[in-house]
Design an enzyme around this catalytic site. Structure first.
Site, PDB file in Angstrom:
ATOM      1  N   HIS A 143     -10.468  15.060  11.510  1.00  0.00           N
ATOM      2  CA  HIS A 143     -11.371  14.386  10.586  1.00  0.00           C
ATOM      3  C   HIS A 143     -12.838  14.418  11.063  1.00  0.00           C
ATOM      4  CE1 HIS A 143      -7.787  12.614   8.691  1.00  0.00           C
ATOM      5  NE2 HIS A 143      -7.425  12.102   9.851  1.00  0.00           N
TER       6      HIS A 143
HETATM    7  O1  RIB Z   1      -9.199   8.256   8.192  1.00  0.00           O
HETATM    8  C1  RIB Z   1      -9.643   8.982   9.315  1.00  0.00           C
HETATM    9  C2  RIB Z   1     -10.728   8.250  10.014  1.00  0.00           C
HETATM   10  O2  RIB Z   1     -10.231   6.993  10.492  1.00  0.00           O
HETATM   11  C3  RIB Z   1     -11.220   8.990  11.280  1.00  0.00           C
HETATM   12  O3  RIB Z   1     -12.569   8.675  11.492  1.00  0.00           O
HETATM   13  C4  RIB Z   1     -10.371   8.398  12.364  1.00  0.00           C
HETATM   14  O4  RIB Z   1     -11.007   8.435  13.640  1.00  0.00           O
HETATM   15  C5  RIB Z   1     -10.264   6.973  11.910  1.00  0.00           C
HETATM   16  O5  RIB Z   1     -11.441   6.281  12.324  1.00  0.00           O
END
Ligand code: RIB
Ligand code: CA
Length: 316
Positions: free
Chosen positions: A245
Site C-alpha cells: 500500500h
Molecule cells: O489500508 C492500508 C493502510 O492501512 C496502510 O497504510 C497500512 O499501513 C495501514 O495503515
C-alpha cells in the site's frame, strides 16, 4: 547539467511494515529530501509507531532526519488498531533492536506547520501513510499553511475494490474519517493511492526473493517484514502476496508515469456507522460536485517492483 533540487517531503506515518518499505524507499531516493517523519496512531498505538520510525531511520543510517510524534488518537472516534495485520509491535517479522534514536521534543503538528511556514510556498509535499489526524490538526490549527502545500499524496480509500477493514472502508480513512473530511475539503491538491491501486502491487515470493538477493541488511529486513505482513491478505483474498500500500505514495513521487488516474470528486462518509469512513468516489462525474482529488486506478506493477528493488539495494 545540474540535477534538479531534491523535492522536500514530510512523511506522516503509522509503521506498519508497508509504511516501513515506503520510508526506506524515500530514504534511498536522492530525488527526495525527507524533512522529517511525523508519526500517528494507527496500525499500532502512537508509542509504537514512533518507536518504529526511529528504528527505521537507524536501520538506514539516517539519524539526521527528525521524528516528531503526533496524535495519540483520532479527532472524534476511538482508536482502532491493526495488530492482526502488522503484529503486536507493528513491525513483526525481523528481529530489530530497540532504537537509540529518540523523537524530537516538538510535536508532529507543530513541526508540520513550522516546516510549511519556513519552506518556500508550494515546495513541500505531504505524504500521509496512515490516518489523517495530524494533517487535519495542522490544517485546523494553521489554515494559512493550506496554500503553501505543494500536494498531498496519500495512501487511503477505495472505490471499485471496496474496503479492507469494513465492507465499505479502507483502514486509514476508517480510523479517522473526520480528519479525512477536513483534508479532502481543504482545497489542497490531493493525489490518492487507494486499494484499487495498492492491490495491484503484491509482494509475491519471486519479488521478495529479488529484494533479498541484493544481500544488504535492509533488503533482508524488508524481506522478513513482507513475509510476515502478507499472511493477512493471502488468507483473506487468496492472493499471491501482500499489497504494498504505502510504497505507492513514494513510487508516485519518483515515477508518476507508472500510475494512471482521474481527477474526481471524493467525499467521506462520517455519519452512517454502516459505511463509516467510506470514500465516495464520483468516478463517472454524476454528482456535479467539484473534483477535489486525483484517484489513481492503474499501476505498472513490474515497473513498481523494479524501482523498489533497485532503490532498496542502495541502502546499508
Ligand atoms: O489500508 C492500508 C493502510 O492501512 C496502510 O497504510 C497500512 O499501513 C495501514 O495503515
Ligand atoms: Ca500505513
Amino acid at each position: 547539467m545540474h540535477p534538479s533540487p531534491a523535492r522536500p517531503i514530510i512523511i506522516d506515518t503509522d509503521p506498519g511494515q508497508d509504511d516501513a518499505v515506503a520510508i526506506l524507499l524515500a530514504l534511498a531516493s536522492p530525488e527526495l529530501q525527507v524533512l522529517g517523519i511525523t508519526t500517528v496512531a494507527g496500525n499500532v498505538p502512537l508509542a509504537l509507531t514512533t518507536r518504529n520510525a526511529c528504528i527505521l531511520l537507524e536501520l538506514a543510517n539516517r539519524r539526521d532526519i527528525p521524528v516528531h510524534a503526533g496524535a495519540i488518537r483520532p479527532l472524534v472516534r476511538p482508536l482502532v488498531t491493526a495488530e492482526h495485520v502488522h503484529g503486536k509491535t507493528g513491525l513483526d517479522g525481523p528481529d530489530l533492536p530497540e532504537p537509540t534514536l529518540a523523537p524530537a521534543p516538538e510535536d508532529a503538528v507543530a513541526f508540520i506547520i513550522r516546516s510549511l511556514r519556513e519552506q518556500p510556498p508550494g515546495s513541500v509535499t505531504l505524504c500521509p501513510l496512515g490516518p489523517l489526524t495530524n494533517i487535519a490538526l495542522a490544517l485546523v490549527r494553521a489554515p494559512d499553511i493550506a496554500p503553501r502545500i505543494r500536494e498531498i499524496v496519500l495512501m487511503g480509500g477505495g472505490c471499485f475494490e471496496g474496503g479492507n477493514i469494513t465492507p465499505a472502508a479502507e483502514f486509514n480513512i476508517y480510523v479517522d474519517p473526520h480528519a479525512a473530511e477536513v483534508v479532502f475539503r481543504s482545497g489542497v491538491p490531493i493525489t490518492m493511492m487507494p486499494l484499487d491501486v495498492t492491490h495491484q502491487v503484491l509482494s509475491t515470493p519471486a519479488r521478495i526473493a529479488a529484494i533479498r538477493a541484493a544481500g544488504n541488511r535492509s533488503g533482508e529486513v524488508v524481506a522478513q517484514m513482507l513475509e510476515f505482513f502478507e499472511r493477512f491478505d493471502v488468507a483473506k483474498y487468496q492472493s499471491d502476496g501482500g499489497p504494498l500500500h504505502d510504497p505507492c505514495v513514494i513510487a508516485y513521487l519518483l515515477q508518476p508515469e507508472i500510475f494512471q488516474g482521474r481527477q474526481v470528486n471524493i467525499e467521506i462518509e462520517t455519519r452512517s456507522e454502516l459505511t463509516m469512513g467510506m470514500t465516495v468516489v464520483d468516478w463517472w462525474g454524476v454528482s456535479g460536485r467539484p473534483a477535489n482529488a486525483r484517484f489513481m486506478r492503474q499501476v505498472d506493477a513490474d515497473a513498481f517492483f523494479a524501482l523498489l528493488r533497485e532503490r532498496l539495494a542502495r541502502l546499508p
